[in-house]
Design an enzyme around this catalytic site. Structure first.
Site, PDB file in Angstrom:
ATOM      1  N   HIS A 126     -57.058 -37.973 -13.254  1.00 62.05           N
ATOM      2  CA  HIS A 126     -56.927 -36.894 -12.069  1.00 62.05           C
ATOM      3  C   HIS A 126     -58.086 -37.260 -11.301  1.00 62.05           C
ATOM      4  O   HIS A 126     -59.261 -37.562 -11.546  1.00 62.05           O
ATOM      5  CB  HIS A 126     -57.122 -35.649 -12.754  1.00 62.05           C
ATOM      6  CG  HIS A 126     -57.174 -34.698 -11.548  1.00 62.05           C
ATOM      7  ND1 HIS A 126     -56.104 -34.485 -10.437  1.00 62.05           N
ATOM      8  CD2 HIS A 126     -57.854 -33.652 -11.205  1.00 62.05           C
ATOM      9  CE1 HIS A 126     -56.641 -33.858  -9.798  1.00 62.05           C
ATOM     10  NE2 HIS A 126     -57.701 -32.969 -10.201  1.00 62.05           N
ATOM     11  N   CYS A 155     -53.956 -28.867 -11.066  1.00 65.52           N
ATOM     12  CA  CYS A 155     -54.292 -30.356 -11.062  1.00 65.52           C
ATOM     13  C   CYS A 155     -53.848 -30.847 -12.180  1.00 65.52           C
ATOM     14  O   CYS A 155     -53.697 -32.033 -12.241  1.00 65.52           O
ATOM     15  CB  CYS A 155     -55.800 -30.395 -10.744  1.00 65.52           C
ATOM     16  SG  CYS A 155     -56.317 -29.774  -9.088  1.00 65.52           S
ATOM     17  N   ASN A 157     -58.572 -35.099  -3.489  1.00 67.64           N
ATOM     18  CA  ASN A 157     -57.972 -34.493  -4.684  1.00 67.64           C
ATOM     19  C   ASN A 157     -56.741 -33.848  -4.255  1.00 67.64           C
ATOM     20  O   ASN A 157     -56.439 -33.134  -3.544  1.00 67.64           O
ATOM     21  CB  ASN A 157     -58.729 -33.465  -5.223  1.00 67.64           C
ATOM     22  CG  ASN A 157     -58.091 -32.664  -6.493  1.00 67.64           C
ATOM     23  OD1 ASN A 157     -57.057 -33.007  -6.896  1.00 67.64           O
ATOM     24  ND2 ASN A 157     -59.074 -31.781  -6.923  1.00 67.64           N
TER      25      ASN A 157
HETATM   26  O1  UT7 Z   1     -59.202 -30.689  -9.713  1.00 67.63           O
HETATM   27  C1  UT7 Z   1     -59.489 -29.582 -10.367  1.00 67.63           C
HETATM   28  C2  UT7 Z   1     -60.959 -29.773 -10.884  1.00 67.63           C
HETATM   29  N1  UT7 Z   1     -61.900 -29.734  -9.786  1.00 67.63           N
HETATM   30  C3  UT7 Z   1     -63.042 -30.351 -10.062  1.00 67.63           C
HETATM   31  O2  UT7 Z   1     -63.517 -30.940 -11.346  1.00 67.63           O
HETATM   32  C4  UT7 Z   1     -64.274 -30.289  -9.196  1.00 67.63           C
HETATM   33  C5  UT7 Z   1     -65.348 -30.183  -9.776  1.00 67.63           C
HETATM   34  N2  UT7 Z   1     -66.697 -29.959  -9.118  1.00 67.63           N
HETATM   35  C6  UT7 Z   1     -67.141 -30.805  -8.124  1.00 67.63           C
HETATM   36  O3  UT7 Z   1     -66.476 -32.038  -8.196  1.00 67.63           O
HETATM   37  C7  UT7 Z   1     -68.504 -30.627  -7.605  1.00 67.63           C
HETATM   38  O4  UT7 Z   1     -69.305 -29.623  -8.298  1.00 67.63           O
HETATM   39  C8  UT7 Z   1     -68.672 -30.433  -6.037  1.00 67.63           C
HETATM   40  C9  UT7 Z   1     -68.169 -32.062  -5.490  1.00 67.63           C
HETATM   41  C10 UT7 Z   1     -67.721 -29.508  -5.564  1.00 67.63           C
HETATM   42  C11 UT7 Z   1     -69.770 -29.948  -5.577  1.00 67.63           C
HETATM   43  O5  UT7 Z   1     -70.866 -31.201  -5.985  1.00 67.63           O
HETATM   44  P1  UT7 Z   1     -72.484 -30.543  -6.599  1.00 67.63           P
HETATM   45  O6  UT7 Z   1     -73.165 -31.596  -6.885  1.00 67.63           O
HETATM   46  O7  UT7 Z   1     -71.916 -29.855  -7.814  1.00 67.63           O
HETATM   47  O8  UT7 Z   1     -73.033 -29.707  -5.643  1.00 67.63           O
HETATM   48  P2  UT7 Z   1     -73.130 -27.947  -5.505  1.00 67.63           P
HETATM   49  O9  UT7 Z   1     -71.892 -27.321  -5.624  1.00 67.63           O
HETATM   50  O10 UT7 Z   1     -74.256 -27.862  -6.505  1.00 67.63           O
HETATM   51  O11 UT7 Z   1     -73.913 -27.996  -4.061  1.00 67.63           O
HETATM   52  C12 UT7 Z   1     -75.182 -28.462  -3.665  1.00 67.63           C
HETATM   53  C13 UT7 Z   1     -75.420 -27.970  -2.265  1.00 67.63           C
HETATM   54  C14 UT7 Z   1     -75.540 -26.620  -2.130  1.00 67.63           C
HETATM   55  O12 UT7 Z   1     -76.636 -26.231  -1.305  1.00 67.63           O
HETATM   56  P3  UT7 Z   1     -77.873 -25.674  -1.880  1.00 67.63           P
HETATM   57  O13 UT7 Z   1     -77.389 -24.272  -2.513  1.00 67.63           O
HETATM   58  O14 UT7 Z   1     -78.419 -26.564  -2.970  1.00 67.63           O
HETATM   59  O15 UT7 Z   1     -78.693 -25.565  -0.761  1.00 67.63           O
HETATM   60  C15 UT7 Z   1     -74.078 -26.280  -1.312  1.00 67.63           C
HETATM   61  O16 UT7 Z   1     -74.238 -25.265  -0.529  1.00 67.63           O
HETATM   62  O17 UT7 Z   1     -74.535 -28.792  -1.291  1.00 67.63           O
HETATM   63  C16 UT7 Z   1     -74.050 -27.930  -0.501  1.00 67.63           C
HETATM   64  N3  UT7 Z   1     -72.742 -27.995  -0.241  1.00 67.63           N
HETATM   65  C17 UT7 Z   1     -72.724 -28.788   0.935  1.00 67.63           C
HETATM   66  N4  UT7 Z   1     -73.305 -29.677   2.026  1.00 67.63           N
HETATM   67  C18 UT7 Z   1     -72.678 -30.255   2.785  1.00 67.63           C
HETATM   68  C19 UT7 Z   1     -71.384 -27.621  -0.583  1.00 67.63           C
HETATM   69  N5  UT7 Z   1     -70.642 -28.218  -0.066  1.00 67.63           N
HETATM   70  C20 UT7 Z   1     -71.110 -28.891   1.084  1.00 67.63           C
HETATM   71  C21 UT7 Z   1     -70.453 -29.828   2.062  1.00 67.63           C
HETATM   72  N6  UT7 Z   1     -71.415 -30.457   3.036  1.00 67.63           N
HETATM   73  N7  UT7 Z   1     -69.102 -30.192   2.327  1.00 67.63           N
END
Ligand code: UT7
Length: 322
Positions: free
Chosen positions: A249, A113, A279
Site C-alpha cells: 500500500h 486503504c 495514496n
Molecule cells: O493509508 C492509510 C494509512 N496512512 C498512513 O499510514 C499515513 C501515516 N502518516 C504519515 O505518513 C506521516 O505521519 C505524515 C506524512 C502524515 C506526516 O509526517 P510526519 O513526519 O509524521 O510529520 P508531522 O505530522 O509530525 O508534522 C511535522 C510538522 C508539523 O509542524 P510542527 O507541529 O512540528 O510545527 C506539521 O504542522 O509538519 C507540519 N505539517 C506540514 N508542513 C508543511 C503538516 N503537514 C504539512 C504540510 N506542509 N503539508
C-alpha cells in the site's frame, strides 16, 4: 484442490495531475516538505463529472482484456471503495450494470486503504470454496472528494485512481495465503467522523472530511505491516530470500522502506508508485501491481507479497505466486 489465480490486471488514473508545486500556491506547504515526509511528488484528481464507478469501469475493462475474458464470463463482482458513487446501490452493482451483466453477486467491501486486500481475500475464499470461477475485483477511489483542501496535514497525501484484477479458479496455486486484521479501538486516529446516519446533525459543521493523527497512524502502520509480512512468510514456510516483489500500500515511502527492511528486500524489488499517485487508498495495491506487470518487472512464476493498512484500523498481507 481448486486454487485462485490472478489472470489479468488493469488500472486507470484520471487525466488531471496535481503537483506539489501547484499545492504550494493553494496551501501553507512546500514541495520539499511533501516529498521528504511522504515520497509524493504528484497525484491524479478526478474531473468534476468523473466518479468512482467511471474509474472502476476503465480498470475493469482493461483487466478483462488482459485476462482474455468477456464481462459475460464474470460470475462475481467485488469493489473495494471508501468513496462510492451513491449510498446505494453499491458501486459493484453500478459496475456490473455498466459491464452489461446481470445475475451474479455484486457487492462493495469497505476497509478503507486495506480495502483491496480485504476484497481480494473475499474473492480468494469464494473461488477456493467453489462459489466463483471467474471473479472481478476492483479497488477504486475518488478520495479527493473526502479531503478538506484547507487541511495541509491530510489533503497533500491522497489521490484518485482505480485498479482491477480478474481472479480465476485454477489447478496451480496463485494466491497462496491471506491474513486480515482489524482493531476498531483505533477508530478515531484516521477517519471521516460522520456518515449517513449522523450526517443530518453534523454535515453543516464541515466534518465530512478525512482526519488523521499522522504520527500515531505512521507508528502503528509500520508495526502492524511489519508483523503482517512476517506472518505471511511464516504461514507459508517461505524465507525472506524467496520473495521477488513487495507490492505495498502506498501511504508513505518511509513506511514502505521500513517494511522492505523487515523483509531484507532491496528497494529495487519494491513496486513504488507513491511519487506519482499519492495514496489512492483501496486502489493503490492493484494500481502498483498492474504497473509492474505491464512494464515487465513482474513475471510469471514469481512470489509477491501484497500488504495494506488503513482506517479502522484494518490491515493485512497476502502471498501470491504469479
Ligand atoms: O493509508 C492509510 C494509512 N496512512 C498512513 O499510514 C499515513 C501515516 N502518516 C504519515 O505518513 C506521516 O505521519 C505524515 C506524512 C502524515 C506526516 O509526517 P510526519 O513526519 O509524521 O510529520 P508531522 O505530522 O509530525 O508534522 C511535522 C510538522 C508539523 O509542524 P510542527 O507541529 O512540528 O510545527 C506539521 O504542522 O509538519 C507540519 N505539517 C506540514 N508542513 C508543511 C503538516 N503537514 C504539512 C504540510 N506542509 N503539508
Amino acid at each position: 484442490m481448486t486454487y485462485a489465480r490472478i489472470t489479468g490486471s488493469g488500472s486507470y488514473l484520471p487525466e488531471k495531475i496535481l503537483t506539489n508545486r501547484e499545492l504550494e500556491g493553494l496551501l501553507d506547504t512546500t514541495e520539499d516538505w511533501i516529498y521528504t515526509r511522504s515520497g509524493i511528488r504528484e497525484r491524479h484528481i478526478a474531473a468534476e463529472n468523473e466518479f468512482t464507478c467511471d474509474l472502476a469501469e476503465k480498470a475493469a475493462r482493461a483487466a478483462l482484456e488482459r485476462a482474455g475474458r468477456t464481462p459475460a464470463e464474470v460470475d462475481l463482482v467485488v469493489v473495494a471503495t471508501t468513496t462510492p458513487d451513491q449510498v446505494f446501490p453499491s458501486t459493484a452493482c453500478l459496475l456490473q450494470n455498466r459491464l452489461g451483466i446481470q445475475g451474479c453477486p455484486a457487492f462493495d467491501v469497505q476497509a478503507v486503504c486495506a480495502g483491496f486486500i480485504y476484497a481480494l481475500d473475499v474473492v480468494y475464499r469464494y473461488i477456493r470454496t467453489g462459489g466463483s470461477k471467474c471473479a472481478l475485483v476492483v479497488g477504486a477511489e475518488t478520495f479527493s472528494r473526502i479531503l478538506n483542501w484547507e487541511d495541509r496535514s491530510t489533503c497533500v497525501l491522497f489521490g484518485d485512481g482505480a485498479g482491477a484484477m480478474i481472479v480465476e479458479e485454477a489447478t496451480q496455486p496463485g494466491i497462496l495465503s491471506s491474513h486480515l486484521h482489524a482493531d476498531g479501538s483505533f477508530k478515531d486516529l484516521l477517519c471521516v467522523p460522520i456518515g449517513v446516519s449522523t450526517a443530518h446533525q453534523e454535515m453543516l459543521a464541515g466534518k465530512a472530511y478525512t482526519e488523521m493523527q499522522g504520527k500515531e497512524v505512521f507508528r502503528w502502520a509500520v508495526t502492524a505491516l511489519g508483523d503482517a509480512v512476517i506472518e505471511v512468510l511464516e504461514a507459508n514456510g517461505v524465507d525472506r530470500g524467496e520473495i521477488d516483489w513487495l507490492v505495498p500500500h502506498q501511504a508513505n515511502i518511509r513506511i514502505i522502506q521500513a517494511i522492505a527492511r523487515r523483509l531484507d528486500l532491496s528497494m529495487d524489488n519494491v513496486v513504488v508508485t507513491i511519487d506519482r499517485h499519492g495514496n489512492t487508498s483501496a486502489a493503490s495495491v492493484p494500481l502498483a501491481f498492474d504497473e509492474a506487470v505491464r512494464d515487465g518487472r513482474i513475471k510469471p512464476g514469481q512470489k509477491i507479497i501484497f500488504e495494506a493498512f488503513g482506517g479502522g484500523f484494518t490491515w493485512g498481507s497476502m502471498l501470491i505466486q504469479t
